[in-house]
Design an enzyme around this catalytic site. Structure first.
Site, PDB file in Angstrom:
ATOM      1  CG  ASP A   1      -2.175  -0.746   1.099  1.00  0.00           C
ATOM      2  OD1 ASP A   1      -2.464  -1.187  -0.039  1.00  0.00           O
ATOM      3  OD2 ASP A   1      -2.879  -0.926   2.103  1.00  0.00           O
TER       4      ASP A   1
ATOM      5  NE  ARG B   1      -1.686   3.500  12.967  1.00  0.00           N
ATOM      6  CZ  ARG B   1      -1.122   2.285  12.996  1.00  0.00           C
ATOM      7  NH1 ARG B   1      -0.065   2.047  13.741  1.00  0.00           N
ATOM      8  NH2 ARG B   1      -1.618   1.317  12.281  1.00  0.00           N
TER       9      ARG B   1
ATOM     10  CG  ASP C   1      -4.802   2.751  12.513  1.00  0.00           C
ATOM     11  OD1 ASP C   1      -4.814   2.962  13.747  1.00  0.00           O
ATOM     12  OD2 ASP C   1      -4.577   1.635  12.024  1.00  0.00           O
TER      13      ASP C   1
ATOM     14  CB  SER D   1      -5.092  -6.088   7.792  1.00  0.00           C
ATOM     15  OG  SER D   1      -4.602  -4.883   8.324  1.00  0.00           O
TER      16      SER D   1
END
Ligand code: ARG
Length: 401
Positions: free
Chosen positions: A14, A93, A122, A174
């Site tokens: 990605d 994050r 996220d 994931s």
């Protein structure tokens, strides 16, 4: 002048495609990659990013600041989202966002980019954190808007631009991993009734296959900071956590399977593995139960863990509320010096004992032996006064019946 963007880059498909995609749209892309304990070799990251089109690449080891400034305050809050999830992905994050802002300012970028989807948490955590630190930065999230409908289309795009794609058959999951835990979602896990396939778990051994002998672990704390395992001191908190992860994982400890409420309103099925974090939570909770008086302990348990977990989960790290809760928890942490003994055995984690110079446990008061120093006659009067409201209530109710 070209528009500069700094991209949170993992090195996966990605984010590699994002580098090229933004480059094609006239951006100069700088990639930023942090080591937060994801257990991946990062030495090839700069080369990968450059091949995808990055003009500059930054790789930083953030394990210790992550442990000290993010995991430790969360431990002191005993924060578990929906009473289960120790917030591993959620915690990294704001730290990554903080570094993105730092480098954006340093390198003159007006844009920050990330690879989060439009239906996850996220995106919210990245963007709120960036804006709290620099409201003038603009955030780009290509995955929310680009043309690719599948992984195959991305692979084809990557091939067209000579971006290396791992030949290995990708797992259907994931995965997000750091020091504080592993998050696993997607693929077969999307059926919430289906038992997780064994290959979904990334670090923990299947409990049935774990050693037949239990293992005792003594965790030492000083003023609310974990400092030792079985008497061995660790200067680096990140290393202590990594060691606990290894110990717990070997015994199948730390697996979590939950349906969780995401910010965007959907429920999703998630697996987590957090052996070290859960061992620390068990131990720290137990230590607080010894060193805090009843009033303070109850206030803490009622008001802090859930509130703190919501803040972290919901992207509100950079708020005065979180800072104020940290100050409160730090005050309590000063008392939390001592040791807690844990037993790991085939997936279970149990506290076996605790001791502390600040412990408020008084054996003479607790004992039922002849050493008893508690005046039992006082119990009669205490019960009478404490029970008075119920006596009155009972009378009134019976009169009405
Ligand atoms: N659901 C978890 C959270 O919101 C984990 C997200 C992990 N991200 C991922 N890309 N797998 O904190």
């Amino acid at each position: 002048m070209k528009k500069r963007v700094i991209l949170a880059y993992s090195g996966g498909l990605d984010t590699s495609v994002i580098v090229r995609w933004l480059t094609e749209r006239g951006y100069e892309v700088i990639t930023y990659t942090a080591d937060v304990g994801q257990g991946e070799e990062l030495s090839e990251i700069p080369e990968k990013a450059r091949r995808a089109g990055a003009v500059e690449t930054i790789v930083e080891d953030l394990r210790e600041p992550f442990a000290r400034n993010y995991c430790l305050p969360t431990l002191r809050a005993l924060a578990l989202y929906e009473a289960k999830y120790p917030l591993s992905a959620a915690l990294s994050r704001p730290l990554i966002a903080e570094r993105l802002v730092h480098y954006a300012e340093k390198l003159g970028a007006d844009f920050v980019a990330h690879g989060s989807t439009g239906k996850g948490n996220d995106q919210v955590r990245f963007e709120l954190s960036v804006w709290a630190l620099n409201p003038d930065l603009e955030v780009l999230a290509p995955v929310r808007s680009w043309e690719f409908k599948s992984r195959e289309e991305q692979v084809e795009y990557a091939r067209r631009y000579d971006i290396p794609v791992k030949a290995t058959k990708e797992k259907p999951y994931s995965i997000d991993r750091n020091l504080w835990g592993v998050s696993i979602e997607c693929g077969p896990l999307e059926d919430p009734w289906l038992e997780p396939p064994e290959d979904a778990w990334q670090i923990t051994l299947e409990p049935q296959k774990a050693p037949n002998e239990p293992e005792l672990v003594v965790l030492g704390f000083e003023e609310g900071t974990p400092v030792s395992i079985n008497g061995k001191r660790y200067e680096r908190l990140s290393e202590l956590i990594e060691e606990l992860n290894r110990l717990g994982a070997r015994h199948g400890v730390g697996r979590i399977d939950m349906l969780e409420n995401r910010l965007v309103g959907i429920k999703s099925r998630e697996l987590y593995e957090a052996p070290g974090a859960l061992m620390l939570y068990e131990a720290y909770r137990d230590l607080l139960s010894a060193v805090l008086d009843r009033f303070t302990y109850h206030y803490f348990l009622t008001h802090v863990p859930q509130q703190y977990a919501k803040l972290v989960y919901e992207g509100l790290w950079f708020t005065p509320l979180r800072e104020a809760l940290d100050a409160f928890n730090e005050q309590l942490a000063r008392l939390a010096t001592g040791e807690v003994k844990l037993r790991l055995y085939k997936g279970s984690l149990q506290v076996l004992g605790r001791r502390s110079p600040n412990s408020l446990y008084v054996e003479e008061l607790a004992t039922y032996s002849e050493k008893d120093a508690f005046d039992q006659k006082a119990g009669e009067l205490f019960t009478k006064v404490w029970g008075l409201p119920l006596k009155v209530l009972g009378r009134v109710r019976r009169r009405k019946a």
